[in-house]
Design a protein around this motif. Sequence first.
Motif, PDB file in Angstrom:
ATOM      1  N   TRP A 108       0.799  -1.231   0.000  1.00 15.20           N
ATOM      2  CA  TRP A 108       0.000   0.000   0.000  1.00 15.20           C
ATOM      3  C   TRP A 108       0.832   1.281   0.000  1.00 15.20           C
ATOM      4  CZ3 TRP A 108      -0.008   3.423   4.191  1.00 15.20           C
ATOM      5  CH2 TRP A 108       0.601   2.953   5.353  1.00 15.20           C
ATOM      6  N   PHE A 109       2.034   1.258   0.452  1.00 15.52           N
ATOM      7  CA  PHE A 109       2.864   2.464   0.506  1.00 15.52           C
ATOM      8  C   PHE A 109       4.174   2.240  -0.226  1.00 15.52           C
ATOM      9  CE2 PHE A 109       5.843   5.453   2.466  1.00 15.52           C
ATOM     10  CZ  PHE A 109       5.117   6.621   2.413  1.00 15.52           C
ATOM     11  N   GLY A 110       4.887   1.218   0.214  1.00 13.85           N
ATOM     12  CA  GLY A 110       6.161   0.858  -0.372  1.00 13.85           C
ATOM     13  C   GLY A 110       6.958   0.028   0.611  1.00 13.85           C
ATOM     14  N   PRO A 111       7.921  -0.721   0.125  1.00  8.06           N
ATOM     15  CA  PRO A 111       8.743  -1.534   1.015  1.00  8.06           C
ATOM     16  C   PRO A 111       9.746  -0.665   1.779  1.00  8.06           C
ATOM     17  CG  PRO A 111       9.583  -1.663  -1.211  1.00  8.06           C
ATOM     18  CD  PRO A 111       8.322  -0.845  -1.279  1.00  8.06           C
ATOM     19  N   TRP A 112      10.320  -1.247   2.794  1.00  8.88           N
ATOM     20  CA  TRP A 112      11.397  -0.573   3.519  1.00  8.88           C
ATOM     21  C   TRP A 112      12.489  -1.589   3.802  1.00  8.88           C
ATOM     22  CZ3 TRP A 112      12.698  -2.295   8.364  1.00  8.88           C
ATOM     23  CH2 TRP A 112      11.742  -3.033   9.070  1.00  8.88           C
ATOM     24  N   LYS A 113      13.679  -1.054   4.062  1.00  7.20           N
ATOM     25  CA  LYS A 113      14.809  -1.910   4.392  1.00  7.20           C
ATOM     26  C   LYS A 113      15.638  -1.231   5.472  1.00  7.20           C
ATOM     27  CE  LYS A 113      17.436  -0.091   0.468  1.00  7.20           C
ATOM     28  NZ  LYS A 113      18.080  -0.402  -0.802  1.00  7.20           N
ATOM     29  N   GLY A 114      16.351  -2.048   6.227  1.00  3.80           N
ATOM     30  CA  GLY A 114      17.175  -1.539   7.315  1.00  3.80           C
ATOM     31  C   GLY A 114      16.834  -2.235   8.607  1.00  3.80           C
ATOM     32  N   GLN A 115      17.415  -1.749   9.687  1.00  5.59           N
ATOM     33  CA  GLN A 115      17.209  -2.321  11.012  1.00  5.59           C
ATOM     34  C   GLN A 115      16.139  -1.525  11.745  1.00  5.59           C
ATOM     35  OE1 GLN A 115      18.570  -5.150  12.321  1.00  5.59           O
ATOM     36  NE2 GLN A 115      17.164  -4.799  14.017  1.00  5.59           N
ATOM     37  N   ALA A 116      14.977  -2.149  11.950  1.00  4.85           N
ATOM     38  CA  ALA A 116      13.882  -1.473  12.643  1.00  4.85           C
ATOM     39  C   ALA A 116      14.223  -1.286  14.118  1.00  4.85           C
ATOM     40  CB  ALA A 116      12.599  -2.283  12.506  1.00  4.85           C
ATOM     41  N   TRP A 145      -2.540  11.629   1.745  1.00  3.32           N
ATOM     42  CA  TRP A 145      -2.703  10.713   2.869  1.00  3.32           C
ATOM     43  C   TRP A 145      -4.025   9.969   2.782  1.00  3.32           C
ATOM     44  CZ3 TRP A 145       1.577   9.253   4.199  1.00  3.32           C
ATOM     45  CH2 TRP A 145       2.623  10.079   4.542  1.00  3.32           C
ATOM     46  N   GLU A 146      -5.087  10.635   2.343  1.00  2.00           N
ATOM     47  CA  GLU A 146      -6.368   9.930   2.150  1.00  2.00           C
ATOM     48  C   GLU A 146      -6.166   8.771   1.173  1.00  2.00           C
ATOM     49  OE1 GLU A 146      -9.202  10.389   3.769  1.00  2.00           O
ATOM     50  OE2 GLU A 146      -9.268  12.485   4.405  1.00  2.00           O
ATOM     51  N   TYR A 147      -5.444   9.039   0.081  1.00  2.00           N
ATOM     52  CA  TYR A 147      -5.170   8.019  -0.927  1.00  2.00           C
ATOM     53  C   TYR A 147      -4.374   6.856  -0.334  1.00  2.00           C
ATOM     54  CZ  TYR A 147      -2.706   5.835  -4.848  1.00  2.00           C
ATOM     55  OH  TYR A 147      -2.166   4.931  -5.715  1.00  2.00           O
ATOM     56  N   TYR A 148      -3.268   7.162   0.345  1.00  2.00           N
ATOM     57  CA  TYR A 148      -2.437   6.099   0.905  1.00  2.00           C
ATOM     58  C   TYR A 148      -3.203   5.263   1.931  1.00  2.00           C
ATOM     59  CZ  TYR A 148       1.976   7.286  -1.329  1.00  2.00           C
ATOM     60  OH  TYR A 148       2.972   7.480  -2.245  1.00  2.00           O
ATOM     61  N   LEU A 149      -3.994   5.899   2.771  1.00  2.00           N
ATOM     62  CA  LEU A 149      -4.731   5.120   3.769  1.00  2.00           C
ATOM     63  C   LEU A 149      -5.830   4.281   3.122  1.00  2.00           C
ATOM     64  CD1 LEU A 149      -4.807   7.646   6.727  1.00  2.00           C
ATOM     65  CD2 LEU A 149      -3.395   5.591   6.471  1.00  2.00           C
ATOM     66  N   ASP A 150      -6.435   4.763   2.056  1.00  2.00           N
ATOM     67  CA  ASP A 150      -7.395   3.932   1.330  1.00  2.00           C
ATOM     68  C   ASP A 150      -6.683   2.799   0.591  1.00  2.00           C
ATOM     69  OD1 ASP A 150      -9.510   5.338   2.358  1.00  2.00           O
ATOM     70  OD2 ASP A 150      -9.935   6.457   0.517  1.00  2.00           O
ATOM     71  N   SER A 209     -10.125  -5.252  -1.828  1.00  2.00           N
ATOM     72  CA  SER A 209     -10.907  -4.428  -2.758  1.00  2.00           C
ATOM     73  C   SER A 209      -9.965  -3.804  -3.790  1.00  2.00           C
ATOM     74  CB  SER A 209     -11.685  -3.350  -1.995  1.00  2.00           C
ATOM     75  OG  SER A 209     -10.818  -2.489  -1.306  1.00  2.00           O
ATOM     76  N   PRO A 210     -10.508  -3.310  -4.907  1.00  2.00           N
ATOM     77  CA  PRO A 210      -9.653  -2.687  -5.928  1.00  2.00           C
ATOM     78  C   PRO A 210      -8.914  -1.469  -5.361  1.00  2.00           C
ATOM     79  CG  PRO A 210     -11.869  -3.078  -6.783  1.00  2.00           C
ATOM     80  CD  PRO A 210     -11.913  -3.356  -5.310  1.00  2.00           C
ATOM     81  N   SER A 211      -7.685  -1.292  -5.799  1.00  2.00           N
ATOM     82  CA  SER A 211      -6.903  -0.127  -5.377  1.00  2.00           C
ATOM     83  C   SER A 211      -7.532   1.136  -5.948  1.00  2.00           C
ATOM     84  CB  SER A 211      -5.462  -0.240  -5.862  1.00  2.00           C
ATOM     85  OG  SER A 211      -4.835  -1.342  -5.259  1.00  2.00           O
ATOM     86  N   PRO A 212      -7.606   2.194  -5.139  1.00  2.00           N
ATOM     87  CA  PRO A 212      -8.163   3.444  -5.660  1.00  2.00           C
ATOM     88  C   PRO A 212      -7.203   4.100  -6.644  1.00  2.00           C
ATOM     89  CG  PRO A 212      -7.303   3.765  -3.439  1.00  2.00           C
ATOM     90  CD  PRO A 212      -7.173   2.303  -3.745  1.00  2.00           C
ATOM     91  N   GLY A 213      -7.729   5.004  -7.437  1.00  2.00           N
ATOM     92  CA  GLY A 213      -6.906   5.803  -8.336  1.00  2.00           C
ATOM     93  C   GLY A 213      -6.653   7.169  -7.724  1.00  2.00           C
ATOM     94  N   PHE A 214      -5.445   7.673  -7.850  1.00  2.00           N
ATOM     95  CA  PHE A 214      -5.103   8.955  -7.234  1.00  2.00           C
ATOM     96  C   PHE A 214      -5.953  10.102  -7.784  1.00  2.00           C
ATOM     97  CE2 PHE A 214      -2.419  12.767  -6.588  1.00  2.00           C
ATOM     98  CZ  PHE A 214      -2.412  12.741  -5.203  1.00  2.00           C
TER      99      PHE A 214
END
Length: 169
Positions: A45-53, A130-135, A144-149
Amino acid sequence: MNPTARLLRGNSGDTGSRLVLTRTFRAPIDDVWASLTEPERTARWFGPWKGQAGTGNTIQVQMVHEDQTPWMDMHIDACEPPRRLACSSTDDHGVWRLEALLTESDGTTTLEFVQHLQGEENLGEIGPGWEYYLDMLVASRDGSPSPGFDDYFPAMKAYFEGLSAGPER
């Protein structure tokens, strides 16, 4: 799509405003926490991350829905599983101070996503994102289908500009 954000001013030890967006999930808090913190799930939904949490560490986060899918450094200011995650980053647009607060009641988990603002300018661009990313998060969890920006910007721009122009909402 209807915007859900509220703009809160003061009263939390902050000198600035807070943009607060809420989403509710019929899921246990640990499962929603995993959607916010596990790289293979954030990638949906946002993107991957890498590193030491961990609190005090800096990770790299890829913003896959932005132009050129940039990677950015994100500092983990607080990590209190499964209730609170606070992160910050600095880029060409300024400082981003973000917080995810989770609560659970009767099998329902509520996410309050907070952006601590330095100023209220650019809300017309920030808020719809932010509304888009949270949806996108909601869609990644319920299938459900991903929304369009385009459903968010510029359609929600006036709402967010109105928040900064008006009294606390």
